[in-house]
Design an enzyme around this catalytic site. Sequence first.
Site, PDB file in Angstrom:
ATOM      1  N   ASP A 126      19.859   7.116 -25.570  1.00 53.38           N
ATOM      2  CA  ASP A 126      19.474   6.394 -24.361  1.00 53.38           C
ATOM      3  C   ASP A 126      20.406   5.184 -24.266  1.00 53.38           C
ATOM      4  OD1 ASP A 126      18.402   4.827 -22.374  1.00 53.38           O
ATOM      5  OD2 ASP A 126      16.417   4.618 -23.299  1.00 53.38           O
ATOM      6  N   LYS A 151      21.202  -0.918 -14.564  1.00 52.90           N
ATOM      7  CA  LYS A 151      21.750  -2.087 -15.241  1.00 52.90           C
ATOM      8  C   LYS A 151      23.224  -2.260 -14.838  1.00 52.90           C
ATOM      9  CE  LYS A 151      17.804  -1.984 -17.723  1.00 52.90           C
ATOM     10  NZ  LYS A 151      16.972  -0.914 -18.258  1.00 52.90           N
ATOM     11  N   TRP A 160      12.155   0.081 -25.882  1.00 54.34           N
ATOM     12  CA  TRP A 160      12.559   1.310 -25.188  1.00 54.34           C
ATOM     13  C   TRP A 160      12.513   2.501 -26.120  1.00 54.34           C
ATOM     14  CZ3 TRP A 160      11.765   0.869 -20.452  1.00 54.34           C
ATOM     15  CH2 TRP A 160      12.114  -0.276 -19.741  1.00 54.34           C
TER      16      TRP A 160
END
Length: 361
Positions: A172, A196, A102
């Site tokens: 993030d 999530k 990511w």
Amino acid sequence: MSRIFNFAAGPCTLPLSALEEAAAEFVDYQGKGMSLIEMSHRSKEYDAVHHEAMDLVRELLAVPANYKILFLGGGATLQFSMIPLNFLPAGSSCDFTVTGSWAKKACEDAAKVGKVRVVYDGKAESYMNLPDPAALDLDPEAAYLHVTSNETIGGVQWQGWPDAGDVPLICDCSSDFMSRRLPVAKFAMLYAGAQKNAGPAGVAIVILREDMLERCPDTLTAYLDYRIHASKDSLYNTPPVFPIYMVGKTLKWLKSIGGLPAAEKLAAERSGLIYDAVARHPDFYRCPVPAHCRSLMNVVFRLPTEDLEKAFVAEALAAGMSGLKGHRSVGGCRASVYNAMPVAGAKALADFMGDFAKKNG
Ligand SMILES: *Cc1c(COP(=O)(O)O)cnc(C)c1O
């Protein structure tokens, strides 16, 4: 109805109460003769949903008053573009910690906009380790420092934060957002795709310190400019109404079970059950991540052979546990245990791991 234990990395399991509430009111919302998703986003019904979800983010995370909360489309991935477009002016440079896939994507997008300095790259260790945040060599002149709080593929999670001084710290936190308390005031910006711990896919939640808005350039098109969204409370255009509605329901559930202190305890308990099952059978299971940075959200582990890993995933599915295959890029097994995974699910998996090791070890 039979719900199975869903260990998928995202989208992933959501609280049953949130799903049931949405199902019950889906066709006829509050006696209006239509679904919420058929209503104007300017209606007072939607407005209440929108602001309730925002208020819950602020309350649960204890977000100070000088931060804006934004709900944006495009997932966390659009933020990979918006951050450098807004905060990385020509002639400046930003610092990045590349801790996994990511962070790498965020870094690559920033590098298309401006200058990026990589202050940590975990590639040599296959992104299965994290640095000491205090030991990073940071640029005191950087436009910002970007970190990724949890990596879903490597299964690593920061337990402390770098001290960036006056440099804006941007994080993030997609894959552990709303699973633990955060020192929000340390960050200039936090952002997360909801899918999530916080709801379904389709909305990114951005928490932005107001002074950062002064840095946005006048050259951006409307959607890409944080100032537009901040000034319109994320109602400049039609927001992703259904995901935001589900975020509200998910966070209401989180509040009802005790908010982030409870979420932290449950996350430690769930992941602990699985890490302990690995540790109890050291000749059969192994966790490639060192203890100091193991994720409480994504528990990765290996079995002695790939054939055994395949059999493990298949037999677990037959026993009512899905989504245990590791990411295709690294293989192995991975159990994602987000907020809505009951402790009973982690316990069932840990028991299954014990039985499987005995049978095949
Ligand atoms: C899941 C995840 C993303 C992806 O978000 P999208 O909403 O799919 O764009 C980004 N960053 C991290 C850390 C993630 O865990």
